[in-house]
Design a protein around this motif. Sequence first.
Motif, short mmCIF file in Angstrom:
data_model
loop_
_atom_site.label_atom_id
_atom_site.label_comp_id
_atom_site.label_asym_id
_atom_site.label_seq_id
_atom_site.Cartn_x
_atom_site.Cartn_y
_atom_site.Cartn_z
N SER A 139 0.96 -1.27 -0.01
CA SER A 139 0.04 -0.01 0.01
C SER A 139 0.78 1.19 0.15
N PHE A 140 2.14 1.26 0.26
CA PHE A 140 3.14 2.29 0.41
C PHE A 140 3.20 2.68 -1.11
N TYR A 141 2.85 1.96 -2.07
CA TYR A 141 3.30 2.36 -3.52
C TYR A 141 1.93 3.20 -4.27
N LEU A 142 0.82 2.83 -3.53
CA LEU A 142 -0.55 3.16 -4.22
C LEU A 142 -0.50 4.61 -4.66
N ASP A 143 -1.35 4.84 -5.81
CA ASP A 143 -1.40 6.14 -6.18
C ASP A 143 -2.93 6.87 -5.68
N TYR A 144 -2.99 7.55 -4.82
CA TYR A 144 -4.13 8.14 -4.29
C TYR A 144 -4.82 9.29 -5.09
N ILE A 145 -5.97 9.38 -5.37
CA ILE A 145 -6.69 10.54 -5.97
C ILE A 145 -7.51 11.08 -5.21
N GLY A 146 -7.82 11.07 -3.87
CA GLY A 146 -8.68 11.75 -3.17
C GLY A 146 -8.06 13.05 -2.78
N GLY A 147 -9.15 13.97 -1.75
CA GLY A 147 -8.18 15.30 -1.40
C GLY A 147 -8.05 16.11 -2.31
N PHE A 148 -7.55 17.28 -1.88
CA PHE A 148 -7.29 18.63 -2.34
C PHE A 148 -6.94 18.70 -3.80
N THR A 149 -5.79 17.88 -4.13
CA THR A 149 -5.31 17.87 -5.41
C THR A 149 -5.96 16.81 -6.35
N GLY A 150 -7.04 15.88 -5.71
CA GLY A 150 -7.67 15.29 -7.01
C GLY A 150 -9.26 15.29 -6.48
N MET A 151 -9.90 14.24 -6.17
CA MET A 151 -11.22 14.14 -6.03
C MET A 151 -11.64 14.85 -4.48
N ARG A 152 -12.05 16.18 -4.61
CA ARG A 152 -12.25 16.49 -3.35
C ARG A 152 -13.40 16.20 -2.55
N SER A 153 -14.14 15.47 -2.96
CA SER A 153 -15.45 14.79 -2.35
C SER A 153 -15.06 13.81 -1.61
N TYR A 154 -13.83 13.27 -1.36
CA TYR A 154 -13.27 12.03 -0.83
C TYR A 154 -11.97 12.43 -0.01
N PRO A 155 -11.77 11.84 0.93
CA PRO A 155 -10.46 12.07 1.73
C PRO A 155 -9.08 11.59 1.06
N TYR A 156 -8.30 12.23 1.11
CA TYR A 156 -7.03 11.65 0.30
C TYR A 156 -6.53 10.11 0.34
N PHE A 157 -6.64 9.57 1.34
CA PHE A 157 -6.33 8.10 1.42
C PHE A 157 -7.52 7.12 1.17
N ALA A 158 -8.66 7.55 0.97
CA ALA A 158 -9.96 6.98 0.51
C ALA A 158 -10.04 6.34 -0.95
#
Length: 181
Positions: free
Chosen positions: A67-86
């Motif tokens: 999971s260290f290598y996962l690309d996360y798309i939540g949060g301010f820089t991505g999908m703002r309606s989901y938390p960063y690590f969601a």
Amino acid sequence: TTLRYSYEPSKLLDDYEIENNTLSPVYKSVSNQSLEGTIQYGYPVSARSALSIYGRGFSYFNQPGDSFYLDYIGGFTGMRSYPYFAIGGNTTAMIQLSYTFPLLRNINQQVGRHSLDKLYLRLFGEAGNGWGGPLDIGDDIKTGLGAELRFAFNSYYLFPLKLFVSSAYVFYIFFFPFPPS
């Protein structure tokens, strides 16, 4: 529009061993290769409003399992309606469509050293997901809507300042269990 290939060789701490009464780290060599593409376009709808689209896709070629290598798309820089690590995975994709228009223009109100100049409203909708990796978030596309107030200030009549307040609503709610510790 960008397309980027990345090769990331690394050595990560895997374990410890004792040799000659000394604790020594043991490293594991890991080499990841990935491809990332982004697209961003803005279109004027009228003299004072704009429609913009932002899209991003990412994929590892070698599918690392940690999971260290996962690309996360939540949060301010991505999908703002989901938390960063969601939302994350070895492969991710997202798209955001937004419409920005002025609520107030030429306000010209002075507050101390700051001059309030404009107030804009930005409405956005987004969709995306992450696939592969240890997160079990399902294959369904996650969606959300949001709004953002954008304030434009000037400080000391010279320095531009921006402030925004953002809020979002999630349409797809999912739960994933945390691993036992």
